[in-house]
Design a protein around this motif. Structure first.
Motif, PDB file in Angstrom:
ATOM      1  N   MET A   1       0.877  -1.172   0.000  1.00 57.90           N
ATOM      2  CA  MET A   1       0.000   0.000   0.000  1.00 57.90           C
ATOM      3  C   MET A   1       0.917   1.226   0.000  1.00 57.90           C
ATOM      4  N   THR A   2       0.868   1.988  -1.079  1.00 58.39           N
ATOM      5  CA  THR A   2       1.828   3.061  -1.322  1.00 58.39           C
ATOM      6  C   THR A   2       1.110   4.255  -1.958  1.00 58.39           C
ATOM      7  N   ARG A   3       1.866   5.323  -2.183  1.00 56.66           N
ATOM      8  CA  ARG A   3       1.272   6.479  -2.858  1.00 56.66           C
ATOM      9  C   ARG A   3       1.484   6.432  -4.370  1.00 56.66           C
ATOM     10  N   THR A   4       2.446   5.641  -4.831  1.00 55.60           N
ATOM     11  CA  THR A   4       2.742   5.574  -6.268  1.00 55.60           C
ATOM     12  C   THR A   4       2.857   4.125  -6.722  1.00 55.60           C
ATOM     13  N   VAL A   5       2.618   3.914  -8.010  1.00 50.93           N
ATOM     14  CA  VAL A   5       2.732   2.569  -8.580  1.00 50.93           C
ATOM     15  C   VAL A   5       4.183   2.089  -8.536  1.00 50.93           C
ATOM     16  N   ASP A   6       5.120   2.990  -8.813  1.00 47.99           N
ATOM     17  CA  ASP A   6       6.539   2.598  -8.786  1.00 47.99           C
ATOM     18  C   ASP A   6       6.945   2.051  -7.419  1.00 47.99           C
ATOM     19  N   ASP A   7       6.430   2.661  -6.357  1.00 48.02           N
ATOM     20  CA  ASP A   7       6.753   2.179  -5.009  1.00 48.02           C
ATOM     21  C   ASP A   7       6.121   0.813  -4.736  1.00 48.02           C
ATOM     22  N   ALA A   8       4.906   0.593  -5.245  1.00 45.08           N
ATOM     23  CA  ALA A   8       4.264  -0.724  -5.076  1.00 45.08           C
ATOM     24  C   ALA A   8       5.081  -1.798  -5.779  1.00 45.08           C
ATOM     25  N   ALA A   9       5.585  -1.474  -6.978  1.00 47.23           N
ATOM     26  CA  ALA A   9       6.409  -2.431  -7.729  1.00 47.23           C
ATOM     27  C   ALA A   9       7.731  -2.692  -7.017  1.00 47.23           C
ATOM     28  N   LEU A  10       8.330  -1.637  -6.476  1.00 47.14           N
ATOM     29  CA  LEU A  10       9.589  -1.789  -5.732  1.00 47.14           C
ATOM     30  C   LEU A  10       9.377  -2.717  -4.531  1.00 47.14           C
ATOM     31  N   MET A  11       8.285  -2.526  -3.823  1.00 44.10           N
ATOM     32  CA  MET A  11       7.973  -3.357  -2.663  1.00 44.10           C
ATOM     33  C   MET A  11       7.743  -4.810  -3.099  1.00 44.10           C
ATOM     34  N   MET A  12       7.053  -5.005  -4.225  1.00 41.07           N
ATOM     35  CA  MET A  12       6.795  -6.354  -4.725  1.00 41.07           C
ATOM     36  C   MET A  12       8.087  -7.077  -5.091  1.00 41.07           C
ATOM     37  N   SER A  13       9.097  -6.338  -5.549  1.00 36.17           N
ATOM     38  CA  SER A  13      10.376  -6.974  -5.912  1.00 36.17           C
ATOM     39  C   SER A  13      11.018  -7.636  -4.698  1.00 36.17           C
ATOM     40  N   VAL A  14      10.672  -7.143  -3.512  1.00 35.75           N
ATOM     41  CA  VAL A  14      11.190  -7.705  -2.257  1.00 35.75           C
ATOM     42  C   VAL A  14      10.229  -8.765  -1.702  1.00 35.75           C
ATOM     43  N   LEU A  15       8.937  -8.426  -1.657  1.00 40.52           N
ATOM     44  CA  LEU A  15       7.941  -9.306  -1.029  1.00 40.52           C
ATOM     45  C   LEU A  15       7.768 -10.628  -1.766  1.00 40.52           C
ATOM     46  N   SER A  16       8.016 -10.632  -3.078  1.00 42.01           N
ATOM     47  CA  SER A  16       7.742 -11.831  -3.880  1.00 42.01           C
ATOM     48  C   SER A  16       8.874 -12.859  -3.835  1.00 42.01           C
ATOM     49  N   ARG A  17       9.913 -12.568  -3.076  1.00 40.07           N
ATOM     50  CA  ARG A  17      10.991 -13.561  -2.956  1.00 40.07           C
ATOM     51  C   ARG A  17      10.496 -14.788  -2.190  1.00 40.07           C
TER      52      ARG A  17
ATOM     53  N   GLY B   1       1.524  -7.018 -15.259  1.00 40.44           N
ATOM     54  CA  GLY B   1       0.619  -6.374 -16.205  1.00 40.44           C
ATOM     55  C   GLY B   1      -0.371  -5.453 -15.513  1.00 40.44           C
ATOM     56  N   VAL B   2      -0.890  -5.895 -14.372  1.00 41.70           N
ATOM     57  CA  VAL B   2      -1.826  -5.056 -13.606  1.00 41.70           C
ATOM     58  C   VAL B   2      -1.115  -3.791 -13.122  1.00 41.70           C
ATOM     59  N   LEU B   3       0.112  -3.942 -12.622  1.00 46.60           N
ATOM     60  CA  LEU B   3       0.866  -2.758 -12.205  1.00 46.60           C
ATOM     61  C   LEU B   3       1.188  -1.865 -13.406  1.00 46.60           C
ATOM     62  N   GLY B   4       1.471  -2.476 -14.544  1.00 44.75           N
ATOM     63  CA  GLY B   4       1.723  -1.704 -15.761  1.00 44.75           C
ATOM     64  C   GLY B   4       0.507  -0.896 -16.190  1.00 44.75           C
ATOM     65  N   MET B   5      -0.671  -1.492 -16.087  1.00 39.07           N
ATOM     66  CA  MET B   5      -1.908  -0.772 -16.409  1.00 39.07           C
ATOM     67  C   MET B   5      -2.164   0.343 -15.385  1.00 39.07           C
ATOM     68  N   ALA B   6      -1.859   0.071 -14.129  1.00 40.32           N
ATOM     69  CA  ALA B   6      -2.007   1.105 -13.101  1.00 40.32           C
ATOM     70  C   ALA B   6      -1.047   2.264 -13.362  1.00 40.32           C
ATOM     71  N   LYS B   7       0.160   1.942 -13.787  1.00 39.62           N
ATOM     72  CA  LYS B   7       1.156   2.978 -14.112  1.00 39.62           C
ATOM     73  C   LYS B   7       0.681   3.809 -15.316  1.00 39.62           C
ATOM     74  N   ALA B   8       0.132   3.123 -16.322  1.00 42.68           N
ATOM     75  CA  ALA B   8      -0.407   3.845 -17.483  1.00 42.68           C
ATOM     76  C   ALA B   8      -1.534   4.778 -17.044  1.00 42.68           C
ATOM     77  N   PHE B   9      -2.404   4.285 -16.159  1.00 39.38           N
ATOM     78  CA  PHE B   9      -3.521   5.109 -15.682  1.00 39.38           C
ATOM     79  C   PHE B   9      -3.016   6.284 -14.858  1.00 39.38           C
ATOM     80  N   GLU B  10      -1.977   6.057 -14.073  1.00 44.29           N
ATOM     81  CA  GLU B  10      -1.372   7.132 -13.279  1.00 44.29           C
ATOM     82  C   GLU B  10      -1.000   8.302 -14.195  1.00 44.29           C
ATOM     83  N   GLY B  11      -0.436   7.967 -15.370  1.00 39.51           N
ATOM     84  CA  GLY B  11      -0.074   8.999 -16.338  1.00 39.51           C
ATOM     85  C   GLY B  11      -1.291   9.637 -16.993  1.00 39.51           C
ATOM     86  N   LEU B  12      -2.289   8.823 -17.334  1.00 39.48           N
ATOM     87  CA  LEU B  12      -3.508   9.341 -17.970  1.00 39.48           C
ATOM     88  C   LEU B  12      -4.312  10.213 -17.016  1.00 39.48           C
TER      89      LEU B  12
END
Length: 473
Positions: free
Chosen positions: A222-238, A449-460
């Motif tokens: 749970m973050t303020r930006t999609v990039d931070d959620a992805a960064l956290m997932m890179s750790v949590l998914s180990r 892909g879901v994070l990628g779509m969220a990132k695209a929406f963040e920009g839109l």
């Protein structure tokens, strides 16, 4: 404060993203210790109003941040999140801290070890300064608890932050650092993210190892930006072998978030199929999100919700029986300490037959089948997260009726049972400035892909509104 570029407003350290904090540590603009002190100062102003924290440990965090500061001075960070402040939801065990599950009926016993998500964050160098609050047994979408003080929403203190990751949602919106870890079995990271203006990912089941595992239960960022959620997932998914439901380790590039919606088939799900009626403001935000994707080249069609009355009532029966199994093991005096709403809801399970309960569990299989069929035809689903804009802080749920406890989760709960990844991201605000989330759902295992779509929406969508400020004294 960090030194801004000429075209950048000065941003407080507690408001910086984890990505920016790491860059700042590397460039020696500021240290983990300085960041932590700024976060702690900010918490001191906010916490009396929102009550988001449990087992707050500023001194332990200072020692961790000091060690991190020394590593960064040598240019030798120990992991991906070295020095970044993090909170962890109370039901995710951290060594030595009791896990009350938000309930005064639970015995307070120090946890013997870190649960997998907490272990991964600690190994990555995160500065875990506190746990966050939750309602009794995680079975409410609310900040109401028989053990913790009432947790309130920073956007409007009269409103609920949602739950069951209530403290995490409130802490994220209030700026208690960038990274917050929640759990979700029916909407418990997405609903508070929706009502607190955050990004949250409910990963595919098993993507983030968890202990104890359960049907539909995940841990997610749970973050303020999609990039931070992805960064956290890179750790949590180990990987962690303690979770017998975890997925095989996968070489997902969590930084590969650039994704064009062009030609993607998106289903707009405005009717969940059952549950509470959709409020006009929420509907408008979901439609606007779909139109934004359409303008970016996606092919959007309306799709029917996959939940039925029978499915939602079945899940209710199954969960009532599961909750009563826990409560029935307690003494009457212990049981009486649980939230009355939870007690009333669970006690009705004594009237259910074994067939009623197995029918309820079988609803999970029916939901899986319906979700698989839906995703044969489309790539992603856009929907509301919650049917309502908000509800009062003191209530256990939007309807607040233990006979109808899950009317507000018909958009979120199917994806727990079907195991599809689903994200909540802020899509807009009502006229009073209260945040309204949009949900993006993908096929099983398409977390990136879901994070990628969220990132695209963040920009839109464009920039987020300013985050709430602490009340004036």
């Amino acid at each position: 404060m960090h030194k801004p570029a000429s075209d950048e407003a000065v941003t407080s350290l507690h408001d910086l993203s984890a990505v920016d904090l790491i860059a700042g540590f590397r460039a020696k603009q500021f240290s983990p210790s300085e960041v932590l002190e700024d976060v702690l100062t900010h918490i001191a102003v906010w916490e009396p109003h929102i009550k988001a924290l449990y087992a707050f440990d500023p001194d332990g965090a200072r020692a961790t941040a000091k060690a991190s500061t020394e590593r960064w001075q040598k240019g030798e960070p120990m992991g991906t999140l070295d020095g970044v402040p993090v909170t962890i939801k109370e039901n995710i065990a951290t060594k030595g801290v009791p896990v009350p599950l938000g309930a005064a009926s639970v015995k307070l016993v120090p946890a013997p070890a870190d649960a997998p998500p907490a272990a991964r964050l600690r190994e990555a160098g995160a500065v875990i300064f506190s746990k966050t609050t939750m309602p009794d047994y995680g079975m409410l979408s609310s900040g109401l608890s028989s053990f913790h003080p009432l947790t309130r929403n920073p956007w409007d203190l009269a409103k609920n932050p949602g739950g069951s990751s209530a403290g995490a949602g409130a802490a994220g919106a209030a700026g208690y650092g960038p990274l917050h870890l929640g759990t979700d079995i029916g909407g418990s990271v997405r609903l508070p993210a929706c009502w607190c203006g955050l990004v949250a990912l409910k990963p595919s089941l098993g993507r983030v190892p968890i202990d104890p595992p359960y049907v539909g239960r995940i841990a997610g960022p749970m973050t303020r930006t999609v990039d931070d959620a992805a960064l956290m997932m890179s750790v949590l998914s180990r990987p962690d072998r303690r979770d017998g439901m975890s997925l095989p380790p996968n070489d997902i590039n969590w930084k590969a978030l650039e994704k064009s919606p062009r030609k993607l088939r998106i289903g707009l799900m405005l009717d969940a199929g059952t549950g509470q009626a959709l409020e006009k403001d929420v509907r408008e935000v979901a439609v606007k999100a779909a139109k934004a994707f359409e303008s970016a080249g996606a092919v959007v069609t309306e799709v029917d919700g996959i939940m039925t009355r029978e499915m939602l009532d079945g899940l209710d029966n199954f969960w009532r029986a599961r909750m009563w199994d826990d409560l029935s093991r307690l003494t009457p005096a212990e049981r009486a300490r649980a939230l009355p709403y939870i007690y009333q809801w669970a006690e009705t399970a004594t009237k259910l037959s074994g067939v009623d309960v197995i029918r309820g569990f079988n609803a999970t299989m029916a939901i899986r089948a319906a979700a698989a069929k839906l995703f044969c035809e489309i790539d992603y689903v856009i929907s509301p997260v919650s049917p309502v804009v908000n509800f009062a802080a003191e209530l256990a749920a939007p309807i607040n009726d233990p006979d109808k406890p899950f009317e507000h989760i018909a958009y979120t709960v199917p994806w727990n049972m079907s195991e599809n990844p689903a994200a909540s991201i802020n899509g807009g605000f009502n006229k009073k400035g209260f945040p309204i989330g949009v949900q993006i759902v993908g096929r099983r295992f398409d977390d990136i892909g879901v994070l990628g779509m969220a990132k695209a929406f963040e920009g839109l969508r464009g920039p987020q509104r300013p985050w709430p400020s602490p009340p004036k004294k």
